[in-house]
Design an enzyme around this catalytic site. Structure first.
Site, PDB file in Angstrom:
ATOM      1  CG  ASN A  89      -2.537   3.522  -5.492  1.00  0.00           C
ATOM      2  OD1 ASN A  89      -2.737   4.558  -6.252  1.00  0.00           O
ATOM      3  ND2 ASN A  89      -2.168   3.604  -4.123  1.00  0.00           N
ATOM      4  CD  GLU A 148      -5.906   5.470   1.596  1.00  0.00           C
ATOM      5  OE1 GLU A 148      -4.556   5.031   1.724  1.00  0.00           O
ATOM      6  OE2 GLU A 148      -6.126   6.584   1.365  1.00  0.00           O
TER       7      GLU A 148
END
Ligand code: AMP
Length: 403
Positions: free
Chosen positions: A6, A385
Site C-alpha cells: 500500500n 484490507e
C-alpha cells in the site's frame, strides 16, 4: 509467498503472507517505510520483534530493494522468487470492476485515473514500476478501492450536473473503501450463513476517512463518497457533503484559489475543523466528556450524518436489512459513537445491547452488538484490507476467477 503493498507518495506499507494454505493466508510480517525522498526510516515487525532502520530512502525502488534484501539476509525468504505475487492497493481504478493482473491496459487505467486521485494513484504507480524493475518474474495484481462500487446503478452514480460532464469527463460517483466493503461482505456471508449474493446490508466504514455503503443482494447499490473521497460523511479532516457554492464564496472571501479551498476542505474540515481540537475521534470524545461545546457539536453532526444515511439506505432495502455493520478504527472500537449513531436513528427499530456493545477489544473478528429485540442485527466487524488484497491476488494468480 505474497507481498502486499500500500504505497503513498512518500511511504510504503507492506505485509508478507505465507500462502501455503491458499484459503487461509498467514500474515508473517508487516512494516512501513516512511519519509521516502526526504531522508528515510523503515521498520517491520516479525515474530513479535520490531526491527528498525535509518537507511536513506531516495526513492521507492531503493526502499523496496532494501526491504527485500533484508528479508533474504534474515532468511525469511531465500530469494526474490519466493514471492510469487505482489498485490497493490490502488485507490482509483476508474471504471475497472474487479481486481486485476496488471496488464498494459490495467496499468494505463491506473495512469488515466491519476487525475481523479492525484494524491493517491501516483504512489501506487511508482511502487508498481519499482517492483517490475526489481522482480520481473513476479505476478502483479491491483486491487482497487473503486472496483466494488461499479455495480451501483446509473441513477445512483450520476450527479445532477450536465450529462456531458459524465460523458466527456467521467464526472460520476465512483465510491471508495471498496476493498474493505468486499471483505466485510465476505465475512457477513459466513457470519449470517447466507450466500453473498443474497446479503442486504448497510456498512459504516468509520475510520479517519469514512464512508457508508448499501449492499443490495451482494452488490454495492450506493455509497457516500463520490468522484473523490471528499464527499459524503463528515470525516477526520474532510468536510464530506457541502453546498458546492461555498467553494467560490470562500475563494473570494479568503482570496485563495479553488485548489487551496479544496485543500482546506480535505485537510482542515470535518472533526478537526469543527471541534478545533483534533481529527482523532479519541481526542474529540475526551473533550466531549469534559464538556467542550465544539466537541459536542462535532460529535452531534458526525453521528447525525451517519444516522441520516442509514435511514436513507434502509429505504433502498425496503427495511429488509440482514445486518448493519460498523467497521474501521472508529466503527470497530468506539461503543460511544455506535451508541450515539443509533440513538439518532428513530425509525428502524434498532436496539443495541449495552453489554455487548461496551468497549472491549476482546473480539477476534466480529461481535454482534444488538439485542434479540432489534429489528436488524447490528455488528462490529474488524476489517482487513490487506488480507482481502492477498485473497484477490491469490485468486487472480492461481484461480483466475473474476471476483
Ligand atoms: P482508521 O483510519 O481506520 O485507522 O481509524 C482512525 C480513527 O479511529 C481515529 O479517529 C481514531 O481516533 C479512531 N479510533 C481508534 N481507536 C478508537 C477507540 N478505541 N475509540 C474511539 N475511536 C478510536
Amino acid at each position: 509467498m505474497i507481498l502486499i503493498i500500500n504505497s503513498g507518495s512518500s511511504s510504503i506499507k507492506f505485509r508478507l503472507y505465507d500462502i501455503q494454505d491458499k484459503n487461509k493466508p498467514k500474515d508473517i510480517l508487516e512494516g512501513l517505510a516512511e519519509r521516502i525522498g526526504v531522508d528515510g526510516f523503515w521498520s517491520f515487525k516479525y515474530d513479535s520483534t520490531k526491527h528498525e532502520f535509518n537507511d536513506k530512502l531516495p526513492n521507492h525502488k531503493v526502499a523496496l530493494k532494501l526491504i527485500l534484501d533484508k528479508l533474504i539476509e534474515m532468511k525469511i525468504i531465500e530469494n526474490y522468487n519466493d514471492i510469487e505475487g505482489v498485490g497493490f492497493r490502488v485507490v482509483h481504478g476508474g471504471t475497472v470492476s474487479s481486481s486485476s493482473l496488471i496488464s498494459d491496459d490495467i496499468y494505463s487505467s491506473i495512469v488515466d485515473s491519476t487525475k481523479l486521485a492525484p494524491l493517491h494513484n501516483p504512489g501506487a504507480l511508482v511502487a508498481i514500476d519499482a517492483v517490475k524493475a526489481i522482480m520481473p518474474d513476479a505476478k502483479l495484481v491491483a486491487s482497487f478501492d473503486t472496483a466494488f462500487h461499479q455495480t451501483i446503478p446509473k441513477e445512483n452514480f450520476l450527479y445532477t450536473t450536465p450529462i456531458e460532464w459524465y460523458e466527456n469527463h467521467g464526472v460520476r460517483k465512483y465510491g471508495f473503501h471498496g476493498i474493505s466493503y468486499q471483505y466485510i461482505l465476505k465475512n457477513l456471508s459466513t457470519i449470517l450463513k447466507k450466500d453473498c449474493r443474497k446479503v442486504n446490508a448497510i456498512v459504516c466504514h468509520l475510520g479517519n476517512g469514512a464512508s457508508m455503503a448499501v449492499i443490495k443482494e451482494g452488490l454495492s447499490f450506493d455509497t457516500t463518497m463520490g468522484l473523490t473521497p471528499l464527499a459524503g460523511l463528515m470525516m477526520g479532516t474532510r468536510s464530506g457533503d457541502i453546498d458546492p457554492s461555498i467553494i467560490e464564496y470562500m475563494s473570494k472571501e479568503l482570496k485563495k484559489d479553488v485548489v487551496e479551498i479544496t485543500t482546506m476542505l480535505n485537510k482542515n474540515s470535518g472533526l478537526k475543523g469543527i471541534s478545533k481540537i483534533s481529527s482523532d475521534m479519541r481526542d474529540v470524545r475526551e473533550a466531549f466528556y469534559g464538556g467542550n461545546q465544539n466537541a459536542k457539536i462535532a460529535i452531534h453532526k458526525y453521528t447525525t450524518i451517519v444516522a441520516d444515511f442509514m435511514v436513507k439506505y434502509a429505504n433502498y432495502l425496503n427495511g429488509e436489512i440482514d445486518a448493519i455493520v460498523f467497521t474501521a478504527g472508529i466503527g470497530e472500537n468506539s461503543d460511544f459513537i455506535r451508541t450515539q449513531v443509533l440513538d439518532r436513528v428513530n425509525i428502524l427499530g434498532l436496539e443495541l445491547d449495552e453489554k455487548l456493545n461496551a468497549y472491549s477489544n476482546d473480539y477476534e473478528d466480529y461481535k454482534l452488538i444488538s439485542t434479540n429485540k432489534s429489528k436488524s442485527k447490528v455488528y462490529a466487524i474488524k476489517t482487513n484490507e490487506e488480507l482481502m488484497i492477498c485473497l484477490d491476488t491469490i485468486s487472480k494468480i492461481y484461480l483466475r476467477s473474476t471476483k
